[in-house]
Design an enzyme around this catalytic site. Structure first.
Site, short mmCIF file in Angstrom:
data_model
loop_
_atom_site.label_atom_id
_atom_site.label_comp_id
_atom_site.label_asym_id
_atom_site.label_seq_id
_atom_site.Cartn_x
_atom_site.Cartn_y
_atom_site.Cartn_z
N TRP A 101 50.42 12.37 31.27
CA TRP A 101 51.34 12.83 30.22
C TRP A 101 52.19 14.00 30.69
CZ3 TRP A 101 52.44 9.20 27.24
CH2 TRP A 101 51.48 8.35 26.68
N ASP A 169 51.84 20.68 24.85
CA ASP A 169 51.56 19.34 24.33
C ASP A 169 50.08 19.33 23.99
OD1 ASP A 169 51.00 16.71 23.80
OD2 ASP A 169 51.74 15.92 25.71
N LYS A 193 46.02 10.88 17.02
CA LYS A 193 44.75 11.17 17.68
C LYS A 193 43.85 12.04 16.82
CE LYS A 193 46.97 10.01 21.82
NZ LYS A 193 48.12 10.35 22.65
C1 PLP Z 1 49.10 10.15 23.41
C2 PLP Z 1 49.74 11.30 24.10
C3 PLP Z 1 51.13 11.37 24.28
C4 PLP Z 1 52.07 10.28 23.85
O1 PLP Z 1 52.08 10.17 22.48
P1 PLP Z 1 53.07 9.16 21.72
O2 PLP Z 1 52.92 9.64 20.32
O3 PLP Z 1 52.55 7.78 21.96
O4 PLP Z 1 54.44 9.35 22.26
C5 PLP Z 1 51.63 12.51 24.89
N1 PLP Z 1 50.82 13.50 25.31
C6 PLP Z 1 49.49 13.45 25.16
C7 PLP Z 1 48.66 14.58 25.65
C8 PLP Z 1 48.90 12.35 24.56
O5 PLP Z 1 47.57 12.29 24.40
#
Ligand code: PLP
Length: 356
Positions: A101, A169, A193
């Site tokens: 990511w 993030d 999540k």
């Molecule tokens: C799942 C995830 C993403 C991507 O998320 P989307 O909502 O599918 O764009 C980005 N960064 C992290 C750390 C993630 O776990």
């Protein structure tokens, strides 16, 4: 219906009481005669839902008045792009590369600015969190970190103190991790999540962290989104409502501290079992291990595939590791119950006995 445990990395398990509440209110929200899905996003009744969700998460994360809470669309992946569009154009920006990511975030930033990877754990398959110096960061417009690496199973235990804007993030450990929001310029997290349903992305942004780029498309301008309280266009109304219910549930259970305690017990139970086994292994360096995403392997890929299949038959779902990493992965977000970890370990013992 048989009992299942959902180890999905996202969209992930939600608290049953939240789903029941949503079910009870599905057709007729608080005597309005309407479903939340049917409400105008400009109505007083929806405004209450939005403000309630914001107030709850503000308290849960101790968000100071200097910061705004936004509910946007496009996922964390859109944030990779949006933050670069707003803050990286023609600038030098710093990223720490801790996995898949972070790399995606860096790719998007390099469309607009010059990306400097100030530390990386790529040399050891992202199995640890790299160290880096916080001196001499002034030349960068911001520093970007991925607080929890969902595929690789690593997490920052502490955040660096820096004198440039810090961007996080936190998609896979927001509300499971103690973040001092006052030290950050921008935090983003996809909801699917640890917050709620897919389709909402929560952004916490310092109000004075304003882009100097002129004529940004309004849908990609944080300033526009702040000024309009996430209501520049139709926001993901139902997803915001579900997030509010999850925030209520978290408040009732004792908030982020209670979640950290519970998640520590859940993950330690599984890590301890793996570490005492000569059949299963976890590639991640001890102190950098994630509380929410736990990758592990059996002795070989054939057994990994057999494990996932037999676990699925027993109602232990979505244990297959990410296609880039292989093996298995157990995601133990806030709503995942401790009994599910016990059920997984019981199965792991049985599987080891049959396949050793
Ligand atoms: C799942 C995830 C993403 C991507 O998320 P989307 O909502 O599918 O764009 C980005 N960064 C992290 C750390 C993630 O776990």
């Amino acid at each position: 219906m048989t009992k299942v445990y959902n180890f999905s990395a996202g969209p992930a398990v939600l608290p049953k009481t939240v789903l029941e509440k949503a079910q009870n209110q599905l057709l007729n929200y608080k005597q309005s005669g309407m479903s939340v899905m049917e409400m105008s996003h400009r109505s007083a009744i929806f405004e209450e839902i939005l403000e309630h969700a914001k107030a709850q998460v503000k308290e849960l994360m101790n968000i100071p008045d200097t910061h705004s809470i936004l509910f946007l669309q496009g996922g964390a992946s859109m944030q990779f792009h949006m933050l670069a569009l707003n803050y990286a154009q023609g600038k030098d920006v710093a990223y720490v590369d801790t996995g898949n990511w972070s790399q995606k975030a860096m790719d998007e930033a390099s469309r607009y600015g010059t990306v400097h990877c100030i530390a990386s754990s790529k040399d050891k398959n992202y199995s640890y969190i790299p160290e880096f110096s916080t001196d001499n960061l002034e030349k960068y417009a911001y520093l970007h970190l991925t607080t929890n690496n969902t595929l690789e199973g690593t997490a920052f235990t502490t955040l660096p103190k820096v004198n440039i804007p810090l961007i996080l993030d936190a998609s896979s450990n927001i509300l499971s991790y103690d973040i001092d929001v006052s030290q950050t310029a921008l935090i983003y997290a996809g909801a699917q999540k640890n917050i709620g349903a897919a389709g909402v992305t929560m952004v916490i942004i310092r109000n004075d962290f304003i882009s100097d780029v002129k004529d940004l498309p309004p849908m990609l301008s944080y300033e526009t989104m702040i000024k309009n309280n996430s209501l520049y266009n139709t926001p993901p109304t139902y997803g915001i409502y579900i997030a509010g219910l999850v925030f209520d549930w978290l408040q009732e259970l004792g908030g982020v501290d209670a979640m950290i305690k519970l998640n520590t017990i859940k993950s330690n139970t599984l890590y301890d079992f793996i570490d005492h086994s000569d059949f299963y292994s976890c590639p991640v360096h001890g102190s950098d291990r994630s509380l929410t995403n736990i990758p592990f392997k059996s002795p070989n890929e054939t057994l990994d595939a057999k494990f996932v299949k037999e676990a699925t038959d027993k109602g232990l779902l979505n244990l297959k590791g990410h296609r880039l990493i292989g093996g298995m992965r157990a995601s133990l977000y806030n709503a995942f119950p401790l009994e599910g970890v016990d059920a997984l370990i019981a199965f792991m013992m049985q599987f080891e006995g049959e396949n050793h």
